[in-house]
Write an enzyme that holds these catalytic residues in place. Structure first.
Site, PDB file in Angstrom:
ATOM      1  N   ASN A  12       0.873  -1.173   0.000  1.00  0.00           N
ATOM      2  CA  ASN A  12       0.000   0.000   0.000  1.00  0.00           C
ATOM      3  C   ASN A  12       0.912   1.224   0.000  1.00  0.00           C
ATOM      4  OD1 ASN A  12      -1.789   2.050   0.535  1.00  0.00           O
ATOM      5  ND2 ASN A  12      -2.321   1.364   2.613  1.00  0.00           N
ATOM      6  N   TRP A  13       1.064   1.817  -1.158  1.00  0.00           N
ATOM      7  CA  TRP A  13       2.039   2.921  -1.283  1.00  0.00           C
ATOM      8  C   TRP A  13       1.499   4.227  -0.705  1.00  0.00           C
ATOM      9  CZ3 TRP A  13       4.168   2.309  -7.013  1.00  0.00           C
ATOM     10  CH2 TRP A  13       4.746   1.037  -7.143  1.00  0.00           C
ATOM     11  N   HIS A  98      -9.549   1.497   4.654  1.00  0.00           N
ATOM     12  CA  HIS A  98      -8.284   1.610   5.393  1.00  0.00           C
ATOM     13  C   HIS A  98      -8.505   2.529   6.595  1.00  0.00           C
ATOM     14  CE1 HIS A  98      -4.202   2.753   6.444  1.00  0.00           C
ATOM     15  NE2 HIS A  98      -3.837   1.635   5.855  1.00  0.00           N
ATOM     16  N   SER A 216       3.243  -2.120  10.408  1.00  0.00           N
ATOM     17  CA  SER A 216       4.687  -2.226  10.636  1.00  0.00           C
ATOM     18  C   SER A 216       5.260  -3.600  10.292  1.00  0.00           C
ATOM     19  CB  SER A 216       5.030  -1.834  12.081  1.00  0.00           C
ATOM     20  OG  SER A 216       4.653  -0.492  12.324  1.00  0.00           O
ATOM     21  N   GLY A 237       2.714  -1.079   4.364  1.00  0.00           N
ATOM     22  CA  GLY A 237       2.766   0.334   4.027  1.00  0.00           C
ATOM     23  C   GLY A 237       4.208   0.774   3.816  1.00  0.00           C
TER      24      GLY A 237
HETATM   25  P1  PGA Z   1       2.702   0.321   7.736  1.00  0.00           P
HETATM   26  O1  PGA Z   1       1.253   0.552   7.098  1.00  0.00           O
HETATM   27  O2  PGA Z   1       3.237  -0.961   7.168  1.00  0.00           O
HETATM   28  O3  PGA Z   1       3.500   1.523   7.320  1.00  0.00           O
HETATM   29  O4  PGA Z   1       2.518   0.228   9.213  1.00  0.00           O
HETATM   30  C1  PGA Z   1       0.372  -0.513   6.860  1.00  0.00           C
HETATM   31  C2  PGA Z   1      -0.896   0.029   6.244  1.00  0.00           C
HETATM   32  O5  PGA Z   1      -1.358   1.098   6.661  1.00  0.00           O
HETATM   33  O6  PGA Z   1      -1.487  -0.600   5.312  1.00  0.00           O
END
Ligand code: PGA
Length: 254
Positions: A12-13, A98, A216, A237
């Protein structure tokens, strides 16, 4: 590692990457991940890069996803993008609900359910996001929140449509914070969501639906997370913005 459900890892960019940067990243991912067959791979660029990335992934195992879409099919909805427009770029998946959209755009479960129905009507596979905040978890309300979100965001979908729907469990407190849910916390939440799906649809549907973990995810924690029996992939993300880290997440998950 063997699991009945095929893993699905999506990047998810968010609001990152110009067209040129997007093409750079995709070229790197194609080099790194060309031989991966065990995992469904999805990249979700911003709308403005969908056209270019669509061309770039044509001859690859990368599939295209969008980050949002309108519940409507056309009309006077300034600034919105509909399913038919995504289909023009061979988009296969669309992230819906989201937590950033739930928070900043005040998207409700009912709206997300209408978007999911519109996505299915256009043969797009929704990735429906659910997840509790830290306050909700600490108040002992995690299960309650997840059940409400799952029931509300999937309301009206048929069993057949559920086979083409992915769920992403993303605890809000773990998104972009560096705080990953422990593997045990992730597994517990995923197993709980699957129980809710069994009640809402049936056991067989619940067993087939893929549930991604998001929040994360990094190369260092991917293997342990993916080894959990009810974790079927990741929605990534920050770590999806660089070829090295996204490719390593995928490789460490196999
Ligand atoms: P993150 O985001 O990997 O930067 O925690 C995940 C997301 O929001 O899809």
């Amino acid at each position: 590692m063997t699991k009945d459900r095929k893993l699905i890892i999506a990047g998810n960019w968010k609001m990152n990457k110009t067209v040129a940067e997007a093409l750079d990243l995709v070229a790197g991912l194609k080099r790194e991940l060309a031989n991966v067959k065990e995992v469904d791979l999805v990249v979700c660029p911003p709308f403005t890069a969908l056209g270019a990335v669509a061309q770039a992934v044509l001859d690859s195992n990368l599939r295209l996803g969008a980050q949002n879409m309108s519940e409507h099919n056309f009309g006077a909805f300034t600034g919105e993008i509909c399913a038919g427009m995504l289909k023009e770029f061979s988009v296969r998946y669309v992230i819906l609900g989201h937590s950033e959209r739930r928070q900043y755009q005040k998207e409700s479960d009912a709206l997300i359910a209408r978007k999911a129905a519109a996505a299915h009507a256009a043969s797009l596979k929704p990735i429906v996001c659910v997840g509790e905040t830290l306050a909700e978890r600490e108040a002992g309300r995690m299960e309650n929140v997840l059940e409400t979100q799952v029931r509300g965001s999937l309301a009206g979908l048929s069993k057949t449509q559920m086979d083409e729907t992915v769920i992403a469990y993303e605890p809000v407190w773990a998104i972009g914070t560096g705080k990953t849910a422990t593997t045990q916390q992730a597994q517990e939440a995923h197993a709980f969501i699957r129980r809710v799906l069994a009640g809402l649809f049936d056991e067989a549907v619940a067993r087939r639906v893929r549930i991604q973990y998001g929040g994360s995810v990094k190369p260092s924690n991917a293997r342990e997370l993916m080894s959990q029996p009810d974790v079927d992939g990741a929605l990534v993300g920050g770590a999806s913005l660089e070829e090295r880290s996204f490719a390593d997440i995928v490789k460490n998950s196999i």
